[in-house]
Scaffold this motif. Structure first.
Motif, PDB file in Angstrom:
ATOM      1  N   ASN A  89      25.866  29.339 -42.390  1.00 34.56           N
ATOM      2  CA  ASN A  89      25.608  27.929 -42.650  1.00 34.56           C
ATOM      3  C   ASN A  89      25.864  27.667 -44.130  1.00 34.56           C
ATOM      4  O   ASN A  89      25.135  28.138 -44.991  1.00 34.56           O
TER       5      ASN A  89
ATOM      6  N   SER B  18      20.201  23.493 -39.685  1.00 34.20           N
ATOM      7  CA  SER B  18      20.232  24.615 -38.748  1.00 34.20           C
ATOM      8  C   SER B  18      20.166  24.133 -37.306  1.00 34.20           C
ATOM      9  O   SER B  18      20.830  24.684 -36.421  1.00 34.20           O
TER      10      SER B  18
ATOM     11  N   LEU C 229      18.371  36.874 -40.001  1.00 33.40           N
ATOM     12  CA  LEU C 229      18.717  35.782 -40.912  1.00 33.40           C
ATOM     13  C   LEU C 229      18.727  36.294 -42.343  1.00 33.40           C
ATOM     14  O   LEU C 229      17.845  37.053 -42.755  1.00 33.40           O
TER      15      LEU C 229
ATOM     16  N   PHE D  67      23.179  33.722 -39.886  1.00 29.91           N
ATOM     17  CA  PHE D  67      22.360  33.977 -38.706  1.00 29.91           C
ATOM     18  C   PHE D  67      23.094  34.861 -37.714  1.00 29.91           C
ATOM     19  O   PHE D  67      24.327  34.764 -37.580  1.00 29.91           O
TER      20      PHE D  67
ATOM     21  N   TYR E 136      22.814  30.074 -45.351  1.00 27.24           N
ATOM     22  CA  TYR E 136      22.186  31.019 -44.435  1.00 27.24           C
ATOM     23  C   TYR E 136      23.241  31.742 -43.616  1.00 27.24           C
ATOM     24  O   TYR E 136      24.288  31.184 -43.304  1.00 27.24           O
TER      25      TYR E 136
ATOM     26  N   CYS F 282      13.726  26.629 -43.514  1.00 26.51           N
ATOM     27  CA  CYS F 282      13.536  28.061 -43.317  1.00 26.51           C
ATOM     28  C   CYS F 282      12.057  28.439 -43.221  1.00 26.51           C
ATOM     29  O   CYS F 282      11.731  29.551 -42.786  1.00 26.51           O
TER      30      CYS F 282
ATOM     31  N   LEU G  70      19.806  31.981 -34.155  1.00 25.46           N
ATOM     32  CA  LEU G  70      19.976  30.563 -34.463  1.00 25.46           C
ATOM     33  C   LEU G  70      19.626  29.698 -33.254  1.00 25.46           C
ATOM     34  O   LEU G  70      18.931  28.681 -33.380  1.00 25.46           O
TER      35      LEU G  70
END
Length: 246
Positions: A93, A76, A123, A181, A179, A205, A186
């Motif tokens: 992601n 991330s 998220l 975002f 993920y 996370c 992010l």
């Protein structure tokens, strides 16, 4: 709403260095992942974010899009650097070592934001029911528990919840490290220092949870192969062979 996918990719993975450049059929793992994400046709653009010249060249030599980044502890954080100057609203992601991710789970993630008129969800991620006991006990499999609305309470490499009450059936869920975002969330994430739980578990996370943020979990029935160790690569090759023969 502009939606992009970014695949964080580092060469020196701690448990399986060079795994993204291993062959999976006629293509490398990272090229397979990239092509599969593009073929979903869900995204305005798809990028690989990497600090590796080898991976960068692997993607760009056939016309794919890649962004060079500095070194990062988490995917991330790497993606946050990569998207700073990319015009987008939602960033998905997709892990480079999850080459067989299908269209529907990604569509489910995107729909979380399309349906979130109030903008309270920053998220979202995926979970799948664990069927094998060995996965529950495997520290390479990240487990997640949620509240009654589907928001994550905790992620762990340990078995959660602990089945102290033997007479009660316990359901375990594996976290699939995909993920979605909001871009601003992010970028904010990347500014936050790691805290003890993330450092201890090596689960990025947890940083969100430690800072009081919400993660909406979506259950999927997708079954693929995440490549963490060499044995996983063999499972992925077997899955590819079975798919080709069907």
């Amino acid at each position: 709403m502009k939606i992009i996918a970014v695949i964080p990719a580092r060469y020196e993975a701690s448990r399986f260095p060079g795994k993204l450049m291993q062959m999976l059929g006629d293509c490398t793992v990272i090229a397979t992942t990239y092509d599969n994400v593009v073929q979903t046709r869900l995204f305005d653009e798809v990028f690989v974010a990497t600090d590796s010249d080898i991976i960068f060249e692997e993607i760009t030599k056939t016309g794919g899009k890649a962004v060079k980044t500095g070194p990062h502890e988490t995917g991330s954080d790497r993606i946050a650097e990569a998207v700073q100057h990319i015009d987008c609203d939602i960033v998905v992601n997709v892990q480079g070592d999850e080459p067989f991710l299908k269209t529907e789970p990604l569509r489910q993630l995107i729909s979380v934001f399309q349906d979130d008129e109030s903008g309270r969800i920053s998220l979202a991620s995926l979970k799948i029911k664990i069927q094998e006991e060995e996965e529950v006990l495997n520290p390479n499999v990240v487990k997640v528990i949620t509240d009654h609305e589907g928001f994550a309470l905790y992620f762990s490499r340990s078995a959660i919840p602990y089945p102290r009450e033997i007479g009660v059936a316990t359901t375990y869920f594996r976290h699939i490290g995909v993920y979605a975002f909001r871009k601003n969330a992010l970028l904010d994430f990347a500014k936050l220092p790691m805290r003890p739980l993330e450092i201890s578990e090596k689960i990025e996370c947890l940083r969100y949870l430690e800072y009081g943020m919400k993660i909406r979990m979506i259950e999927t029935d997708f079954v693929g192969v995440g490549i963490d160790v060499p044995a996983d690569l063999e499972k992925a090759r077997e899955l590819l062979d079975r798919t080709a023969q069907s």
